[in-house]
Design an enzyme around this catalytic site. Structure first.
Site, PDB file in Angstrom:
ATOM      1  N   ASP A  67      38.866  42.230  32.481  1.00 37.92           N
ATOM      2  CA  ASP A  67      38.939  40.970  32.185  1.00 37.92           C
ATOM      3  C   ASP A  67      37.525  40.501  31.528  1.00 37.92           C
ATOM      4  OD1 ASP A  67      37.303  41.445  34.441  1.00 37.92           O
ATOM      5  OD2 ASP A  67      38.500  40.176  35.669  1.00 37.92           O
ATOM      6  N   ASN A 136      39.360  35.749  47.768  1.00 37.07           N
ATOM      7  CA  ASN A 136      40.779  35.289  47.751  1.00 37.07           C
ATOM      8  C   ASN A 136      41.836  36.268  47.669  1.00 37.07           C
ATOM      9  OD1 ASN A 136      40.565  35.611  45.051  1.00 37.07           O
ATOM     10  ND2 ASN A 136      41.009  33.517  44.619  1.00 37.07           N
ATOM     11  N   HIS A 138      41.855  38.429  44.915  1.00 34.32           N
ATOM     12  CA  HIS A 138      42.301  38.538  43.507  1.00 34.32           C
ATOM     13  C   HIS A 138      41.818  39.771  42.982  1.00 34.32           C
ATOM     14  CE1 HIS A 138      38.460  36.532  41.949  1.00 34.32           C
ATOM     15  NE2 HIS A 138      38.139  37.623  41.881  1.00 34.32           N
ATOM     16  N   GLU A 143      44.466  35.774  40.210  1.00 35.67           N
ATOM     17  CA  GLU A 143      44.446  34.750  41.261  1.00 35.67           C
ATOM     18  C   GLU A 143      45.820  34.766  42.233  1.00 35.67           C
ATOM     19  OE1 GLU A 143      41.579  34.088  41.703  1.00 35.67           O
ATOM     20  OE2 GLU A 143      40.314  32.819  40.271  1.00 35.67           O
TER      21      GLU A 143
END
Ligand code: F6R
Length: 246
Positions: A67, A136, A138, A143
């Site tokens: 990313d 979280n 990810h 996400e």
């Protein structure tokens, strides 16, 4: 899935480097999928040390990063291209032209995503994909709620991720709100996957990812569907696991 629990970050780096070094043997070109963030740094340090001593040899290795932030120049000290050069590529015998990070500056990110997928496919796919995990759940910048079949595309970062990543920026307002990321489908296409994690702040999401149901609300749980996924996690990150793993 395999889960390897290690004593600390250095041990994590050594185990992860062993997995990659063994897999690299006799494969040319070797295609590595790479992650940024603080977690893989011990792995990169260990691979740099080994490369400068006896091996592995990265001269024909091709890399694809997961990313990149949208809107940061490659020269920005928080861009993922900058991170990879500083933390890894500048210290090993890799050809920089064979290192790919999605272009988050393009006017046409959709096209960048398609081209990235084509480039990965064109070289025969990723041999080993390295991942970290967000608090979280990810993976890459997929996400919670990302489709488990998603491909490389532009995404909006959650408040949770912006807040977690603000530790690297001067001010929280400086953290980009968008990124381009390989999709979960892209990641799951890799022949092998390793997910590295350390720190007690990851313990809850790790237990949900490894032992909970497969769900788009915890993107890392998708690794349960992969035939060759290994988690290398430190003891403090493994404390919430209930099953016996060896
Ligand atoms: C980075 C990436 C992210 C990070 C994750 C954990 O390329 O894809 O998914 O792996 O946010 O970051 P750290 O390692 O800084 O806790």
């Amino acid at each position: 899935m395999k889960v390897i629990i290690v004593s600390d970050k250095n041990h994590m780096g050594q185990v992860a480097a062993d997995l990659i070094e063994t897999d690299m043997k006799n494969k040319t070109p070797y295609v590595l999928g790479l992650a940024t963030g603080s977690t893989p740094i011990p792995l990169y340090q260990e691979l740099i040390r080994r490369n400068q001593e006896t091996g592995p040899d990265f001269s024909t290795t091709v890399t694809f990063n997961l990313d990149e932030y949208v809107g940061l120049e490659a020269t920005h000290d928080q861009s993922y291209r900058y991170f990879m050069n500083q933390e890894f590529f500048d210290h090993i015998n890799i050809n920089k032209d064979s290192t790919f990070v999605p272009n988050g500056l393009s006017e046409n990110i959709e096209e960048v995503g398609k081209d990235y997928e084509k480039a990965i496919c064109g070289i025969g796919g990723i041999d080993y994909q390295v991942l970290g995990i967000g608090t979280n759940g990810h993976i890459g910048f997929n996400e919670p709620g990302s489709s488990l079949a998603s491909r490389t595309r532009k995404v909006r970062l959650t408040e949770n991720t912006i807040s977690d990543n603000s530790r690297f920026f001067e001010r929280k307002e400086d953290v980009p709100t968008e990124a381009i990321t390989m999709g979960i489908g892209t990641i799951l296409d890799a022949r092998k996957i390793m997910l590295l994690a350390s720190g007690s702040n990851k313990a809850e999401t790790i237990a949900k990812s490894i032992e909970g149901p497969i769900t788009a609300t915890i993107p890392a749980s998708s690794l349960q569907m992969h035939p060759d996924a290994t988690w290398v996690i430190t003891e403090d990150a493994a404390v919430n696991l209930q099953l016996e793993w060896d």
